[in-house]
Design a protein around this motif. Structure first.
Motif, PDB file in Angstrom:
ATOM      1  N   ASP A 137      -4.721 -13.002   5.291  1.00  0.00           N
ATOM      2  CA  ASP A 137      -3.802 -12.458   6.297  1.00  0.00           C
ATOM      3  C   ASP A 137      -4.297 -11.176   6.944  1.00  0.00           C
ATOM      4  O   ASP A 137      -3.564 -10.540   7.696  1.00  0.00           O
TER       5      ASP A 137
ATOM      6  N   LEU B  75      -3.394  -5.028  15.385  1.00  0.00           N
ATOM      7  CA  LEU B  75      -2.510  -6.152  15.708  1.00  0.00           C
ATOM      8  C   LEU B  75      -2.547  -6.508  17.184  1.00  0.00           C
ATOM      9  O   LEU B  75      -2.053  -7.574  17.576  1.00  0.00           O
TER      10      LEU B  75
ATOM     11  N   TRP C  97       0.046 -10.132  20.707  1.00  0.00           N
ATOM     12  CA  TRP C  97      -0.069  -9.487  19.398  1.00  0.00           C
ATOM     13  C   TRP C  97      -0.427 -10.545  18.355  1.00  0.00           C
ATOM     14  O   TRP C  97       0.024 -11.685  18.409  1.00  0.00           O
ATOM     15  N   PHE C  98      -1.260 -10.147  17.398  1.00  0.00           N
ATOM     16  CA  PHE C  98      -1.663 -11.042  16.325  1.00  0.00           C
ATOM     17  C   PHE C  98      -0.742 -10.861  15.117  1.00  0.00           C
ATOM     18  O   PHE C  98      -0.168  -9.788  14.917  1.00  0.00           O
ATOM     19  N   GLU C  99      -0.631 -11.888  14.317  1.00  0.00           N
ATOM     20  CA  GLU C  99       0.213 -11.852  13.122  1.00  0.00           C
ATOM     21  C   GLU C  99      -0.658 -11.573  11.905  1.00  0.00           C
ATOM     22  O   GLU C  99      -1.166 -12.479  11.250  1.00  0.00           O
ATOM     23  N   TYR C 100      -0.859 -10.310  11.618  1.00  0.00           N
ATOM     24  CA  TYR C 100      -1.642  -9.896  10.458  1.00  0.00           C
ATOM     25  C   TYR C 100      -0.757  -9.049   9.536  1.00  0.00           C
ATOM     26  O   TYR C 100       0.217  -8.424   9.979  1.00  0.00           O
ATOM     27  N   SER C 101      -1.159  -9.028   8.272  1.00  0.00           N
ATOM     28  CA  SER C 101      -0.462  -8.173   7.311  1.00  0.00           C
ATOM     29  C   SER C 101      -1.029  -6.750   7.401  1.00  0.00           C
ATOM     30  O   SER C 101      -2.241  -6.564   7.384  1.00  0.00           O
TER      31      SER C 101
END
Length: 547
Positions: free
Chosen positions: A309, A414, A441-445
């Protein structure tokens, strides 16, 4: 009998001890000016006696009111040889012969007091045998006059050294130059930056999912460069300077001068009262925030070859670019970097704990000072409290700037922007209508957002505690002092609130970069403003603060 316009009482030459003799002479008004009928103008009070001793021309150092107050109390405090000299001049009405007689009488009375106290301790020791050895040693060194010059009971009864994280933490900030710790942090940051350059990960562009080449190099991350090269060293320098000032000068300016030798022990007891807090900060910063985060974000992805992630950046670049940096090199470098980060942030939280302890200590000392008994005490409380609040204000500004750096980097990762500079420029221009805002926007932790939030909460807690406590201490000194500080506190609160708003709105609204620029200018002004205010308070305080 009258000598030099003052009421003279001949030497009594009886068996009274020092405390009884002082009370009798004070009640009789010995050495006080007389009225037109030849009667003394009332008895001595601690305030009047302290003023009279301080006005002796040969006494350049003067005397503290609290020193005189302790003479009248039923305690084991004697009177130093130097102060007996001044006291004899007061009771002797500045007559050389009478002064010599009273000096002899006061010294004899002090010896009788010491003998009386030792006899009382001896009886107590016989009733309590287990503590006899320590009590017998201590009994010879309790009175001020019994101490040989340069010798203290602390040295005779010093306990054996034991490991204390609180003591070690305090020593990091106060036992050497205030630049030692900041310089060490700065040098370590430079070493990591040079190492990243040697490894080839200082400036790296990597294609993202949208095809944009994103700058993911180590030196382009503000949470690893600007944070540790600028804000953290400044923060540590300000904390060190404030703790050193408080231990070396601040406490003695508010405390009892006869207790200066014990001031270090009193401070250390207060530091050690927060031992659990120091250990909590240590456990959170090193085993959890450092070790577990490194294993989750770096070690596991590097060993498995799967970033999971997390976005690809310098710490995980070996997964996609093994020709630039190998897996073992990446593991070693990230391990050192995260260890350095954990230790440095432990220093950060230690600084906050010390600031909290310092404010608590100031509040306790300020409450013991009579507000209007001595105008000098009132001015001293104002000056010392103002210096402490200025230092805490600077430290809290830097703490919020540290959190802002962390959130900027995590939010940038992100975004779909190519670099953090272009990302902020695009946000700035989009508000002006000259550029299209990037909405992808990216979905990163991003656990860094949580870490930065903890820093904001801890920093604001210390600032609010300091502001409230110091305001309460000033309130005890009267409306003039409280009014001057209220105006200054309003500006401080405004700057802190602005920086918190900037932190919250990063990446949340279009044009946050404009608000960020305003916040940075306010922060720069706030770092300089306390010094200017302190100078003005020093110049004008004596004119506006009256006793």
């Amino acid at each position: 009998m009258i000598k030099n316009g003052k009421y003279f009482v001949p030497s009594l030459d009886d068996d009274r001890d020092l405390k009884d003799l002082l009370r009798q002479l004070s009640a009789a008004g010995a050495g006080r000016p007389v009225d037109k009928d030849g009667f003394p103008m009332g008895p001595w009070t601690p305030e009047l006696l302290a003023t009279a001793i301080s006005e002796i021309e040969a006494n350049q150092a003067g005397i503290d009111l609290r020193t005189v107050q302790l003479w009248y109390q039923d305690n084991e405090k004697g009177i130093s040889t130097e102060n007996i000299r001044w006291l004899a001049r007061v009771f002797g009405c500045d007559d050389p012969t009478a002064t010599s007689q009273w000096q002899k009488e006061l010294i004899s009375a002090q010896a009788r007091l010491a003998a009386k106290r030792r006899a009382q301790r001896k009886k107590s020791i016989q009733r309590d045998p287990p503590e006899s050895s320590d009590a017998a040693v201590k009994s010879n060194y309790d009175l001020e006059a019994d101490f040989p010059q340069g010798l203290s009971s602390d040295k005779l009864l010093a306990p054996k050294w034991r490991f204390s994280l609180a003591r070690i933490s305090d020593g990091l900030f106060s036992r050497a130059s205030p630049l030692d710790l900041p310089a060490s942090v700065f040098a370590s940051t430079v070493a990591l930056g040079l190492s990243s350059h040697f490894l080839g990960i200082h400036s790296i562009v990597f294609p993202q999912a949208n095809g944009v080449l994103k700058q993911v190099g180590y030196l382009w991350a503000p949470n690893w460069t600007v944070l540790f090269m600028v804000f953290m060293p400044l923060y540590l320098a300000f904390v060190s300077d404030l703790v050193i000032f408080w231990k070396s000068a601040g406490r003695s300016q508010l405390g009892h001068k006869d207790e200066e030798k014990k001031g270090g022990d009193i401070w250390m007891r207060k530091v050690e009262a927060f031992s659990v807090t120091y250990w909590s900060a240590f456990l959170v910063c090193l085993p959890i925030a450092t070790a577990l985060q490194w294993i989750d974000r770096c070690l596991t992805p590097l060993l498995t070859g799967d970033a999971g992630d997390y976005p690809i950046e310098w710490a995980r670049l070996a997964i996609e670019r093994p020709e630039v940096i190998s897996i073992p090199e990446a593991i070693a470098f990230t391990g050192l970097a995260y260890l350095y980060m954990g230790v440095t942030f432990f220093f950060f939280f230690v600084g906050l704990i010390l600031l909290f302890t310092l404010v608590s200590d100031f509040w306790e000392l300020a409450r013991e000072v009579e507000p209007w008994a001595d105008g000098q005490n009132q001015r001293q409380i104002y000056r010392v409290g103002l210096k402490l609040m200025d230092g805490i204000f600077r430290c809290c500004i830097l703490g919020l700037l540290i959190a802002i750096c962390m959130k900027l980097q995590s939010t940038f990762m992100l975004s779909s922007a190519a670099s953090i500079v272009s990302w902020m420029a695009s946000d700035f221009l989009s508000v002006l209508g000259d550029h299209e805002k990037l909405n992808e926007w990216f979905e990163y932790s991003m656990p860094t957002n949580y870490s930065s939030l903890l820093i904001v909460l801890a920093t604001c807690t210390v600032f609010l505690y300091g502001s409230v406590r110091i305001h309460a201490a000033f309130s005890l000194q009267g409306e003039v002092v409280r009014g001057r500080y209220r105006r200054k506190r309003g500006l401080m609160l405004a700057v802190i609130a602005l920086l918190v708003i900037v932190y919250v709105l990063i990446g949340a609204i279009a044009g946050f970069s404009i608000l960020l620029c305003i916040g940075l200018m306010a922060a720069a002004y706030g770092l300089i403003y306390p010094s200017i205010a302190t100078w003005r308070a020093t110049d004008e305080g004596d004119k506006q603060i009256v006793s």
